[in-house]
Scaffold this active site. Structure first.
Site, PDB file in Angstrom:
ATOM      1  N   VAL A  31      40.432  47.227  33.975  1.00  0.00           N
ATOM      2  CA  VAL A  31      40.174  49.023  34.587  1.00  0.00           C
ATOM      3  C   VAL A  31      41.357  49.300  34.129  1.00  0.00           C
ATOM      4  O   VAL A  31      42.351  48.399  34.854  1.00  0.00           O
ATOM      5  CB  VAL A  31      39.080  48.781  35.965  1.00  0.00           C
ATOM      6  CG1 VAL A  31      39.688  50.560  36.050  1.00  0.00           C
ATOM      7  CG2 VAL A  31      37.941  47.942  35.685  1.00  0.00           C
ATOM      8  N   HIS A  40      45.978  49.062  39.530  1.00  0.00           N
ATOM      9  CA  HIS A  40      45.162  48.900  40.796  1.00  0.00           C
ATOM     10  C   HIS A  40      45.507  47.257  41.205  1.00  0.00           C
ATOM     11  O   HIS A  40      45.796  46.449  40.591  1.00  0.00           O
ATOM     12  CB  HIS A  40      43.644  48.823  41.038  1.00  0.00           C
ATOM     13  CG  HIS A  40      42.948  47.527  39.867  1.00  0.00           C
ATOM     14  ND1 HIS A  40      42.989  48.166  37.881  1.00  0.00           N
ATOM     15  CD2 HIS A  40      42.570  46.612  39.734  1.00  0.00           C
ATOM     16  CE1 HIS A  40      42.902  47.131  37.993  1.00  0.00           C
ATOM     17  NE2 HIS A  40      42.410  46.442  38.077  1.00  0.00           N
TER      18      HIS A  40
HETATM   19  P1  5GP Z   1      40.581  43.992  36.654  1.00  0.00           P
HETATM   20  O1  5GP Z   1      40.496  42.585  35.734  1.00  0.00           O
HETATM   21  O2  5GP Z   1      41.005  45.597  35.742  1.00  0.00           O
HETATM   22  O3  5GP Z   1      42.299  43.877  37.767  1.00  0.00           O
HETATM   23  O4  5GP Z   1      39.679  44.615  37.937  1.00  0.00           O
HETATM   24  C1  5GP Z   1      38.726  44.815  37.085  1.00  0.00           C
HETATM   25  C2  5GP Z   1      37.875  45.343  39.081  1.00  0.00           C
HETATM   26  O5  5GP Z   1      37.425  46.149  39.070  1.00  0.00           O
HETATM   27  C3  5GP Z   1      37.322  43.719  39.193  1.00  0.00           C
HETATM   28  O6  5GP Z   1      37.051  42.915  39.747  1.00  0.00           O
HETATM   29  C4  5GP Z   1      36.127  44.403  38.715  1.00  0.00           C
HETATM   30  O7  5GP Z   1      34.189  43.530  40.226  1.00  0.00           O
HETATM   31  C5  5GP Z   1      36.183  45.437  39.692  1.00  0.00           C
HETATM   32  N1  5GP Z   1      35.109  46.910  39.714  1.00  0.00           N
HETATM   33  C6  5GP Z   1      34.503  47.452  38.404  1.00  0.00           C
HETATM   34  N2  5GP Z   1      34.484  48.461  38.481  1.00  0.00           N
HETATM   35  C7  5GP Z   1      33.777  49.165  40.140  1.00  0.00           C
HETATM   36  C8  5GP Z   1      33.537  49.827  40.014  1.00  0.00           C
HETATM   37  O8  5GP Z   1      32.309  51.064  39.729  1.00  0.00           O
HETATM   38  N3  5GP Z   1      33.622  49.952  41.630  1.00  0.00           N
HETATM   39  C9  5GP Z   1      33.915  48.769  42.307  1.00  0.00           C
HETATM   40  N4  5GP Z   1      33.975  48.792  43.739  1.00  0.00           N
HETATM   41  N5  5GP Z   1      34.869  47.724  41.249  1.00  0.00           N
HETATM   42  C10 5GP Z   1      35.037  47.449  40.278  1.00  0.00           C
END
Ligand code: 5GP
Ligand code: ZN
Length: 116
Positions: free
Chosen positions: A95, A99
């Site tokens: 995403v 974060h």
């Molecule tokens: P990344 O891989 O970008 O570091 O982590 C993205 C995180 O966002 C993942 O752990 C995934 O589960 C979480 N995530 C993706 N879409 C959503 C959503 O719509 N709601 C929530 N609460 N978490 C999300």
């Protein structure tokens, strides 16, 4: 950022399980938790990733870091937690809205990096 999923959560167009909100920061449980405690701490300001931070983000980022241990403890991390910021393709960032993952629980987490 019209199509950013986390901006949509900030705008309440997509629901989340919120654990903290103020003027600049939102924290909510990850939809696919990797441990008993797994929440995401995000700035309300859309910043793609850690590679895009600027000098004028210092106080925002400082506030997020200061919040992390307080929220982690509130969520049940009594004895430590892990903070992960995936960045870019190599970092496995899915995403593109900066974060912090805060991950923990009662049990020791598995080693993150296996050497040798
Ligand atoms: P990344 O891989 O970008 O570091 O982590 C993205 C995180 O966002 C993942 O752990 C995934 O589960 C979480 N995530 C993706 N879409 C959503 C959503 O719509 N709601 C929530 N609460 N978490 C999300
Ligand atoms: Zn965004």
């Amino acid at each position: 950022m019209d199509n950013c999923i986390f901006c949509k959560i900030i705008r309440k167009e997509i629901p989340c399980n919120k654990i903290y909100e103020d003027e600049n920061i939102l924290a909510f449980n990850d939809i696919n938790p990797a441990a008993p405690v797994h929440f995401l701490l995000i700035p309300k300001l859309h910043i793609d990733s850690l590679t895009d931070i600027q000098d004028n983000h210092q106080s925002l980022l400082g506030k997020m870091l200061l919040l992390a241990p307080n929220l982690a403890k509130e969520q049940g991390c009594e004895d430590g937690f892990r903070t992960i910021i995936n960045t870019g393709r190599v970092g496995g960032q899915e995403v593109l809205h900066l974060h912090f993952h805060i991950i923990g629980g009662r049990e020791r987490l598995p080693a993150m990096i296996h050497q040798g």
